[in-house]
Design an enzyme around this catalytic site. Structure first.
Site, PDB file in Angstrom:
ATOM      1  CE  LYS A 188      -4.121  -2.230   1.716  1.00 62.40           C
ATOM      2  NZ  LYS A 188      -5.168  -2.335   2.736  1.00 62.40           N
ATOM      3  NE  ARG A 244      -6.322  -9.063   1.576  1.00 60.72           N
ATOM      4  CZ  ARG A 244      -6.138  -8.195   0.598  1.00 60.72           C
ATOM      5  NH1 ARG A 244      -5.265  -7.197   0.768  1.00 60.72           N
ATOM      6  NH2 ARG A 244      -6.802  -8.296  -0.537  1.00 60.72           N
TER       7      ARG A 244
END
Length: 298
Positions: free
Chosen positions: A232, A275
């Site tokens: 991200k 994750r």
């Protein structure tokens, strides 16, 4: 006292399986989309999706998170029929080729998509909108399926304008608790809930830093936690703000090392599911964490 403490003893059940979250689990990301920010278009054919799933299982993933709708900032909405066409065939194929032991999570907010995926063999509902879509919480209760409730404000098209907090940890905790109360009031069992702090959603750089440094405070909710920060934008900002050169700021693979480090920080603070796009790298880091957390070294 060792910095590497054992994880809280949580267990999540689905169908006739139980996931022991007292040990860390790696959730491999499988985007079957043309437009996801990191790997859009790479695995949106069934054969490629199955092959990538098999690779992640070999590398150490125990959960595969399958997503048919990009939730990156300003992503285009996806219709139900299109999302169904992307997700359901992949779930059926993975279940057929990879067996019953692997846990399959579906990253969707659409109840119709989740029902079809569940019928095809999915085990977990991962919802960035925390079951806010009409009928979602009712379906989750009917299916008696584990659900991941993520903290987000607004929608991907509006969330960046809503990143205003008095105290990021207290506010995230309170908003998650409110959502937990709402869905359990509809019939979702508390023992089926996993929380997700929502990195990358309605939070700016300083919010992310504060949230990651104080993640342990979310243990007050007494629920298992999933941590998802892989590739991200925040990770690229960490690198650029600290003078670390990368090949290209648009190459999200360059964020894997700092993302793996963040995953270990999250494990230290009680997150039982990490994750990630890079399962092999995370598995190596988790191996070290296991060694240090399993022994009380002087």
């Amino acid at each position: 006292m060792s910095l590497f403490q054992p994880l809280p003893s949580y267990k999540i059940s689905s169908r006739d399986k139980t996931l022991d979250l007292s040990q860390p689990h790696i959730m491999g990301i499988l985007n079957v989309t043309p437009d996801s920010f990191s790997d859009g278009g790479q695995f949106n054919a069934v054969d490629k999706a199955v092959a990538h799933c098999q690779q992640m299982i070999e590398e150490g993933a125990t959960i595969i998170d399958i997503g048919g709708e990009s939730t990156r900032p300003n992503a285009d909405a996806v219709g139900t029929s299109e999302e169904l066409q992307r997700v359901a065939p992949v779930v059926r194929a993975i279940r057929r080729h990879c067996g019953e032991d692997i846990w399959l999570s579906i990253d969707t907010s659409n109840p119709e998509v989740m029902k079809a995926a569940f019928d095809a063999g999915a085990d977990i509902w991962n919802d960035v909108r925390a079951l806010k879509r009409e009928g979602a919480a009712v379906l989750a209760a009917e299916l008696d399926i584990p659900v991941m409730l993520m903290h987000m404000r607004g929608e991907p098209t509006t969330m960046n304008n809503l990143a205003q907090y008095d105290d990021i940890i207290s506010d995230v905790r309170a908003e998650l608790l409110s959502r937990i109360d709402e869905v359990t009031g509809i019939g979702v069992k508390r023992e089926k809930i996993i929380i997700d702090p929502g990195f990358g959603f309605a939070k700016d750089y300083e919010h992310h830093c504060a949230l990651l440094s104080q993640l342990i405070r979310l243990q007050a909710l007494d629920l298992p936690m999933m941590f998802g920060i892989s590739r991200k934008r925040f990770l690229a900002e960490v690198l650029s703000k600290n003078g670390v050169e990368v090949v290209a700021t648009t190459n999200t693979v360059d964020r894997d090392v700092v993302g793996t480090a963040a995953g270990i920080f999250a494990l230290q603070q009680g997150a039982g599911i990490i994750r990630t796009h890079n399962v092999a790298m995370m598995q190596q880091a988790v191996a070290l964490w296991r060694q240090l957390s399993a022994h009380n070294y002087p």
